[in-house]
Design a protein around this motif. Structure first.
Motif, PDB file in Angstrom:
ATOM      1  N   ASP A   1      28.814  51.260  31.777  1.00  0.00           N
ATOM      2  CA  ASP A   1      29.641  50.472  30.853  1.00  0.00           C
ATOM      3  C   ASP A   1      29.953  49.093  31.420  1.00  0.00           C
ATOM      4  O   ASP A   1      29.999  48.103  30.671  1.00  0.00           O
ATOM      5  CB  ASP A   1      30.937  51.223  30.543  1.00  0.00           C
ATOM      6  N   ARG A   2      30.179  49.060  32.734  1.00  0.00           N
ATOM      7  CA  ARG A   2      30.472  47.757  33.347  1.00  0.00           C
ATOM      8  C   ARG A   2      29.277  46.825  33.224  1.00  0.00           C
ATOM      9  O   ARG A   2      29.431  45.633  32.888  1.00  0.00           O
ATOM     10  CB  ARG A   2      30.849  47.962  34.820  1.00  0.00           C
TER      11      ARG A   2
ATOM     12  N   GLY B   1      27.041  47.106  30.929  1.00  0.00           N
ATOM     13  CA  GLY B   1      26.926  46.849  29.494  1.00  0.00           C
ATOM     14  C   GLY B   1      27.813  45.712  29.040  1.00  0.00           C
ATOM     15  O   GLY B   1      27.493  45.013  28.067  1.00  0.00           O
ATOM     16  N   ASP B   2      28.937  45.504  29.719  1.00  0.00           N
ATOM     17  CA  ASP B   2      29.824  44.388  29.367  1.00  0.00           C
ATOM     18  C   ASP B   2      29.200  43.034  29.699  1.00  0.00           C
ATOM     19  O   ASP B   2      29.600  42.005  29.142  1.00  0.00           O
ATOM     20  CB  ASP B   2      31.158  44.528  30.097  1.00  0.00           C
ATOM     21  N   ASP B   3      28.230  43.030  30.610  1.00  0.00           N
ATOM     22  CA  ASP B   3      27.543  41.788  30.974  1.00  0.00           C
ATOM     23  C   ASP B   3      26.219  41.634  30.250  1.00  0.00           C
ATOM     24  O   ASP B   3      25.412  40.763  30.597  1.00  0.00           O
ATOM     25  CB  ASP B   3      27.301  41.749  32.493  1.00  0.00           C
ATOM     26  N   GLY B   4      25.978  42.498  29.255  1.00  0.00           N
ATOM     27  CA  GLY B   4      24.772  42.367  28.454  1.00  0.00           C
ATOM     28  C   GLY B   4      23.646  43.304  28.822  1.00  0.00           C
ATOM     29  O   GLY B   4      22.613  43.326  28.146  1.00  0.00           O
ATOM     30  N   TYR B   5      23.814  44.104  29.860  1.00  0.00           N
ATOM     31  CA  TYR B   5      22.750  45.018  30.286  1.00  0.00           C
ATOM     32  C   TYR B   5      22.927  46.360  29.578  1.00  0.00           C
ATOM     33  O   TYR B   5      23.442  47.328  30.139  1.00  0.00           O
ATOM     34  CB  TYR B   5      22.771  45.174  31.810  1.00  0.00           C
TER      35      TYR B   5
ATOM     36  N   PHE C   1      21.463  54.305  42.842  1.00  0.00           N
ATOM     37  CA  PHE C   1      20.446  53.293  42.602  1.00  0.00           C
ATOM     38  C   PHE C   1      20.722  52.608  41.270  1.00  0.00           C
ATOM     39  O   PHE C   1      20.793  53.268  40.222  1.00  0.00           O
ATOM     40  CB  PHE C   1      19.053  53.917  42.599  1.00  0.00           C
ATOM     41  N   VAL C   2      20.891  51.301  41.321  1.00  0.00           N
ATOM     42  CA  VAL C   2      21.266  50.518  40.144  1.00  0.00           C
ATOM     43  C   VAL C   2      20.054  49.757  39.634  1.00  0.00           C
ATOM     44  O   VAL C   2      19.476  48.933  40.355  1.00  0.00           O
ATOM     45  CB  VAL C   2      22.418  49.540  40.455  1.00  0.00           C
ATOM     46  N   ASP C   3      19.669  50.033  38.389  1.00  0.00           N
ATOM     47  CA  ASP C   3      18.603  49.285  37.722  1.00  0.00           C
ATOM     48  C   ASP C   3      19.180  48.720  36.425  1.00  0.00           C
ATOM     49  O   ASP C   3      19.261  49.427  35.418  1.00  0.00           O
ATOM     50  CB  ASP C   3      17.420  50.198  37.418  1.00  0.00           C
ATOM     51  N   PRO C   4      19.611  47.466  36.433  1.00  0.00           N
ATOM     52  CA  PRO C   4      20.296  46.921  35.251  1.00  0.00           C
ATOM     53  C   PRO C   4      19.378  46.731  34.053  1.00  0.00           C
ATOM     54  O   PRO C   4      19.840  46.674  32.914  1.00  0.00           O
ATOM     55  CB  PRO C   4      20.849  45.582  35.739  1.00  0.00           C
ATOM     56  N   GLY C   5      18.076  46.622  34.273  1.00  0.00           N
ATOM     57  CA  GLY C   5      17.172  46.339  33.161  1.00  0.00           C
ATOM     58  C   GLY C   5      17.321  44.901  32.690  1.00  0.00           C
ATOM     59  O   GLY C   5      17.884  44.042  33.373  1.00  0.00           O
TER      60      GLY C   5
ATOM     61  N   THR D   1      32.515  47.257  26.038  1.00  0.00           N
ATOM     62  CA  THR D   1      33.960  47.281  25.766  1.00  0.00           C
ATOM     63  C   THR D   1      34.269  46.684  24.398  1.00  0.00           C
ATOM     64  O   THR D   1      35.058  47.239  23.620  1.00  0.00           O
ATOM     65  CB  THR D   1      34.714  46.512  26.855  1.00  0.00           C
ATOM     66  N   LYS D   2      33.647  45.559  24.080  1.00  0.00           N
ATOM     67  CA  LYS D   2      33.911  44.909  22.791  1.00  0.00           C
ATOM     68  C   LYS D   2      33.390  45.743  21.621  1.00  0.00           C
ATOM     69  O   LYS D   2      34.011  45.777  20.554  1.00  0.00           O
ATOM     70  CB  LYS D   2      33.294  43.517  22.771  1.00  0.00           C
ATOM     71  N   ILE D   3      32.266  46.417  21.810  1.00  0.00           N
ATOM     72  CA  ILE D   3      31.730  47.265  20.741  1.00  0.00           C
ATOM     73  C   ILE D   3      32.656  48.446  20.488  1.00  0.00           C
ATOM     74  O   ILE D   3      32.970  48.788  19.341  1.00  0.00           O
ATOM     75  CB  ILE D   3      30.304  47.733  21.094  1.00  0.00           C
ATOM     76  N   ASN D   4      33.125  49.103  21.551  1.00  0.00           N
ATOM     77  CA  ASN D   4      34.050  50.232  21.389  1.00  0.00           C
ATOM     78  C   ASN D   4      35.359  49.780  20.758  1.00  0.00           C
ATOM     79  O   ASN D   4      35.922  50.475  19.901  1.00  0.00           O
ATOM     80  CB  ASN D   4      34.314  50.893  22.740  1.00  0.00           C
ATOM     81  N   LEU D   5      35.851  48.619  21.178  1.00  0.00           N
ATOM     82  CA  LEU D   5      37.085  48.087  20.598  1.00  0.00           C
ATOM     83  C   LEU D   5      36.893  47.767  19.122  1.00  0.00           C
ATOM     84  O   LEU D   5      37.779  48.019  18.295  1.00  0.00           O
ATOM     85  CB  LEU D   5      37.528  46.850  21.366  1.00  0.00           C
ATOM     86  N   SER D   6      35.743  47.223  18.765  1.00  0.00           N
ATOM     87  CA  SER D   6      35.460  46.902  17.367  1.00  0.00           C
ATOM     88  C   SER D   6      35.470  48.162  16.519  1.00  0.00           C
ATOM     89  O   SER D   6      36.028  48.179  15.410  1.00  0.00           O
ATOM     90  CB  SER D   6      34.101  46.200  17.252  1.00  0.00           C
ATOM     91  N   LYS D   7      34.860  49.216  17.013  1.00  0.00           N
ATOM     92  CA  LYS D   7      34.838  50.491  16.280  1.00  0.00           C
ATOM     93  C   LYS D   7      36.258  51.016  16.064  1.00  0.00           C
ATOM     94  O   LYS D   7      36.611  51.483  14.969  1.00  0.00           O
ATOM     95  CB  LYS D   7      33.997  51.512  17.045  1.00  0.00           C
ATOM     96  N   GLN D   8      37.089  50.951  17.107  1.00  0.00           N
ATOM     97  CA  GLN D   8      38.464  51.428  16.982  1.00  0.00           C
ATOM     98  C   GLN D   8      39.242  50.608  15.955  1.00  0.00           C
ATOM     99  O   GLN D   8      40.010  51.160  15.158  1.00  0.00           O
ATOM    100  CB  GLN D   8      39.164  51.381  18.332  1.00  0.00           C
TER     101      GLN D   8
END
Length: 770
Positions: free
Chosen positions: A311-312, A314-318, A341-345, A381-388
Motif C-alpha cells: 500500500d505504501r 501504491g501511494d507513490d504510483g506503484y 524482496f521489494v520489486d516496485p514494478g 490511500t486516496k482510492i480507498n478514501l474515495s470509496k469510503q
C-alpha cells in the motif's frame, strides 16, 4: 447405459437410411409427415436439400443427421415417391407442465430456475437424459444443505398433442448434523481449543441462524485454512494437514470429521532483512514490518507487513508492486530469518475514472467525493478514501472499485467504480401509530438526492399527541466547489407533554427559521455554523411542576430567541448504511445571543465507535454528555433541558422519564393526589454497548440488523446526584432502514429500576425525529 443409447441411435439411423435406397434423382417436391407441433417450415429450414436439387445417398445421410441434431425428433425416415421426397418424423414430446411437491428447504421458484438451467422447463422438448441430469442436480442442491437423506421421485404423465407433464415428489428427510470433529496428531493444543476456531461445529444455540452444524466441502476447506493459519500465527512453520476423513452414519443423520495433523516445532524470528529496488528509504520500510527479531513467528503479521509495504508503494504510483518475504530456516535452532524482496514494478497513473450503475445520481455527485484524480499517479490511500466517501453519501447499497490495467499500456490503469443505487426519497401520506403518541397523521416529501444532484430537500407534516411538526428544509452539500454546504430551515414545532404519564406537563408552540453553513476543515472533519430566529408560546397547566410556573411568571407566555449554533463533526465510518468499523464524533454548542428574551448556553458531545469482531458481528460503543446553563443571572429554560429515557437513549424506560422529578399537587392540598414528574435537567450522560449482526436469512440485505444491547444513562443537575439517578437496561433490538425512514424496535429489561420509575419494555420508533 451410454453404449445402449448410442446403439439405439445407430440402429435408428441405419433404419432411416434403409427406408430410401435408390438412385439419385431430381427432387420435384418435399412433403413432411408425422409433425404435430413443429411447423413444416422448421423442418425445411434444417434440410440440406431443396426442390430442384439432386438427391442421393450422401444427401440422405446429411438430411437425417441434420434433423436428428435438432433434438426435436426421436425417429426420422426418408422415402421417395415419383420424384417427391417424403420426410417422416416422430416428434419428441414437449413439456407441458412441471409440478414440485414436498419442497420446504428451497423456494419452488428457485428450484424451477435450477431445472431450467439443467434443460427442463415448460415448452421445452422433453429428454429423458436431461431429466435424469436435472434430478441429480436437485439432489446436489439438497446435499449442500445437509439433506443427505433426500429422496426425489420423478414421474412423467403423457398428455394430449404429444406433450408430457413432469412431477417431482420430494421427501427432504432430516438434515444431517455434525456429530463430532476429531483431531489426530495435535499435542500443543487441545481438541476443544482447535474446535473453537472452526466454523463447522456441533449443533448449538445459534445453529438455526449460522447453519454451521451442516457440513459442506467449502466450509471444511475454509476451516482447514483457518486451522493452518492458527498454527502458523503461533510459530509452527512446519505444520501440515496430512489428511481429512468425512463419514456419515448409515441412517444419513450424523457426520463425523477427522483431521490428521503434523504440528512440528515452534519457530522464532532470528533476523529481518530488506532487499531489492528500494525506491523509498529502508528505514521507512522497516517501520512497516511487524515481525521483529526474537519474537515468535506469526504469519498474520508477515501478511500484514507485505500489505502495508504494498500500500505504501501504491501511494507513490506503484500499483503492481510485488513484495516477497523469503524465509531461511534453521532447523536445529528452530529459528527463521526473513528477507523482504521489494520489486516496485512500473509507476502507473490513472487514465480514466469510469462510473457505472448510477442511473439517477449524476456523475459529478460521485466524482466530487473522489480524492484520486484522473491523470494523477495511482494512490492506494486516496482510492480507498474515495470509496469510503462515496459509500458515506448513503445513496448506494453497494460501492465496488477496481483498477484494471489499460490494454497495451504498462504505465496506465483505469479506476472503475460501480454503484448499486438505493431509494433516497419518499412521498408518504397516511397514518401511523406510536406506543406513546397514539394515532399519528402524517405526510411528507423528502429526497436526500433530489434530481440526482446530491442536494437534500424535505417537506414534513407530522401530527401526534406529543409532537406536531410542519417543516421545510433544503441543504446543498456543495454550495462551493470546496465542499462548503448551505442550508435553510423553516419550521413550526408544537410540543404537548400531557400524554406522557411520567413527564411534567407543558405545551410549546415554536415558529422559527434558520440558515446553516458547513465548512470542511479536514478530510473527515466539518465545522457548522447556524443562526435561527424563534418565537415560542408557552402553556402551563394545573399539573405543571412549580419550576415551569415560575418560568412563566418571570418571562411570560411568549419568548423570542436567537440561537446561534456551532458544531464540529468527524465521520470516519466505512459506511453510512451498514457500518462495521470507524468512529463518529460530534461536538455541538448552542447559545442565545443578545436581542432575545433568553440567555442560555448548551454544549454536548457525542461519540460512536464501531469495531468488526467477525465478518458479520460488529461491536458498537456510544457515549454522550451534555451540559447547559444560563448566563447573566438567568436560568436555563426548562424546555431547553436535556432529557433521557426511551428508544434513543436508555431503552426499557418511558420516553424522557429519567432524571430529577418534581412533585405536583394539582388540588393545592399537600399530600393529596400528588405525583412525581420528570422535568429534565441541565446535564445528561448516556452510554450504550451494542453487538450488531444481520437478520437470519437476510444476511445480504444491508437494511435489516439485529443487536444485543446494554444501555445506561440519566439527566442530572448536580454531579453528586448521578449515582442515584443513573439507570441501566439490557435487551434485543431490530433496526430497519426503510425508504420511509428508520424503524427501530426494542425489547428491554430494566436492570436497576425503582418503584417510582416508569417502565416501557417494548418500544418502537418509526421515521426521523425533529
Amino acid at each position: 447405459m451410454e453404449f445402449f443409447k448410442f446403439s439405439v441411435v445407430l440402429v435408428s439411423f441405419f433404419f432411416a437410411i434403409s427406408s430410401w435406397a435408390g438412385e439419385s434423382f431430381v427432387v420435384k417436391d418435399i412433403r413432411v409427415e408425422g409433425i404435430q407441433r413443429t411447423e413444416a417450415g422448421t423442418v425445411f429450414s434444417y434440410l440440406p436439400v431443396k426442390v430442384g436439387d439432386i438427391f442421393d445417398e450422401a444427401k440422405a445421410t446429411e438430411a437425417i443427421k441434420a434433423l436428428y441434431a435438432t433434438g426435436f425428433f426421436k425417429d426420422v425416415r426418408i422415402k421417395t415417391e415419383k420424384g417427391v421426397l417424403i420426410v417422416e418424423v416422430d416428434e419428441r414430446p414437449a413439456i407441458a407442465e412441471i409440478t414440485i411437491n414436498g419442497a420446504k428447504e428451497f423456494e419452488k421458484d428457485k428450484l424451477l430456475e435450477g431445472l431450467k438451467q439443467a434443460g427442463i422447463s415448460e415448452s421445452r422438448i422433453f429428454s429423458r437424459s436431461l431429466l435424469e441430469r436435472a434430478e441429480l442436480e436437485l439432489k446436489r442442491q439438497y446435499i449442500t444443505r445437509g439433506k443427505y437423506a433426500v429422496k426425489i421421485t420423478t414421474t412423467t404423465t403423457p398428455l394430449e398433442r404429444n406433450r408430457v407433464g413432469i412431477n417431482f415428489d420430494i421427501n427432504e428427510g432430516r438434515t444431517a448434523r455434525i456429530k463430532r470433529i476429531n483431531f489426530v496428531g495435535n499435542e500443543k493444543f487441545k481438541d476443544n481449543e482447535l474446535r473453537g476456531i472452526l466454523v463447522l461445529r456441533k449443533p448449538d444455540l445459534l445453529s438455526w441462524f449460522t447453519k454451521n452444524d451442516q457440513y459442506s466441502k467449502q466450509k471444511l476447506a475454509a476451516d482447514l485454512e483457518t486451522l493452518r493459519s492458527y498454527y502458523l500465527d503461533r510459530g509452527y512453520l512446519e505444520f501440515n494437514i496430512e489428511s481429512t476423513q468425512v463419514s456419515i452414519t448409515p441412517d444419513l443423520r450424523d457426520i463425523y470429521i477427522t483431521i490428521n495433523v503434523t504440528e512440528g516445532s515452534q519457530y522464532t524470528v532470528s533476523d529481518v532483512k530488506v532487499a531489492g529496488d528500494l525506491i523509498i528509504p529502508e528505514e521507512e520500510i522497516r517501520k512497516l514490518i511487524l515481525i521483529k527479531s526474537g519474537e515468535v513467528f506469526a504469519r498474520e503479521k508477515l501478511t500484514e507487513s507485505i500489505k502495508l509495504i504494498t500500500d505504501r508503494l501504491g501511494d507513490d504510483g506503484y500499483a503492481f508492486a510485488n513484495i516477497n518475504a523469503a524465509p531461511e530456516l534453521d532447523y536445529e535452532k528452530r529459528q527463521a530469518a526473513f528477507t523482504f524482496f521489494v520489486d516496485p514494478g512500473r509507476k502507473v497513473y490513472i487514465r480514466h475514472i469510469n462510473i457505472s450503475g448510477n442511473d439517477r445520481t449524476r456523475d459529478e455527485v460521485i466524482r466530487r467525493e473522489f480524492r484520486q484524480m484522473e491523470g494523477a499517479w495511482h494512490s492506494t490511500t486516496k482510492i480507498n478514501l474515495s470509496k469510503q466517501r462515496v459509500d458515506r453519501l448513503a445513496f448506494f447499497n453497494k460501492v465496488d472499485v477496481e483498477t484494471p490495467a489499460v490494454p497495451n499500456k504498462t504505465d496506465q490503469v483505469d479506476l472503475n467504480i460501480k454503484v448499486e443505487e438505493r431509494p433516497t426519497g419518499s412521498i408518504m401520506f397516511g397514518a401511523g401509530y406510536s406506543d406513546r403518541q397514539g394515532l399519528i397523521l402524517n405526510g411528507s416529501i423528502s429526497q436526500n438526492n433530489i434530481f440526482g444532484t446530491g442536494n437534500f430537500f424535505s417537506l414534513d407534516v407530522n401530527t401526534g399527541a406529543i409532537n406536531k411538526t410542519y417543516a421545510a428544509s433544503f441543504t446543498n452539500p456543495y454550495f462551493t466547489i470546496n465542499g462548503v454546504s448551505l442550508g435553510f430551515d423553516v419550521y413550526k414545532r408544537d410540543v404537548d407533554t400531557r400524554p406522557l404519564r411520567a413527564f411534567g406537563e407543558f405545551k410549546t408552540e415554536t415558529l422559527g427559521a434558520g440558515v446553516r453553513v458547513g465548512i470542511p476543515i479536514a478530510e473527515n472533519d466539518i465545522v457548522s455554523l447556524g443562526l435561527a430566529a424563534e418565537n415560542t408560546k408557552l402553556g402551563i397547566f394545573d399539573k405543571s411542576p412549580p419550576r415551569y410556573k415560575d418560568f412563566v411568571d418571570d418571562f411570560g407566555t411568549t419568548t423570542n430567541n436567537f440561537p446561534l449554533t456551532l458544531s464540529w463533526a468527524r465521520d470516519r465510518r466505512d459506511s453510512a448504511i451498514w457500518t462495521t468499523s470507524g468512529t463518529t464524533h460530534r461536538l455541538f454548542g448552542e447559545v442565545s445571543i443578545p436581542g432575545g428574551d433568553l440567555n442560555y448556553y448548551k454544549v454536548s458531545y457525542h461519540q460512536k465507535w464501531f469495531y468488526p469482531i467477525t465478518d458479520w458481528l460488529t461491536l458498537m460503543l456510544n457515549g454522550e454528555f451534555g451540559y447547559g446553563d444560563g448566563y447573566t443571572g438567568k436560568s436555563l429554560p426548562f424546555f431547553k433541558n436535556f432529557f433521557a429515557g426511551g428508544n434513543n437513549s436508555v431503552r426499557g424506560y418511558d420516553l424522557n422519564s429519567l432524571g430529577p422529578r418534581d412533585e405536583v399537587i394539582p388540588t393545592g392540598t399537600p399530600g393529596i393526589n400528588s405525583r412525581l414528574f420528570a422535568v429534565g435537567a441541565s446535564k445528561r450522560v448516556v452510554g450504550n454497548i451494542e453487538l450488531m449482526f444481520p437478520v437470519p436469512f437476510l444476511k445480504e440485505d444491508r437494511s435489516f440488523r439485529f443487536s444485543l444491547f446494554l444501555d445506561g444513562g440519566t439527566t442530572f443537575n448536580k454531579f453528586h446526584e448521578l449515582n442515584n439517578l443513573v439507570r441501566y437496561s439490557a435487551g434485543i433490538a431490530l433496526t430497519w432502514v426503510s425508504p420511509m425512514g428508520p424503524l427501530k424496535v426494542s425489547i428491554a429489561e430494566p436492570l436497576n429500576d425503582i418503584p417510582a420509575d416508569n417502565l416501557q419494555r417494548f418500544q418502537f420508533m418509526f421515521g426521523q425525529q425533529f
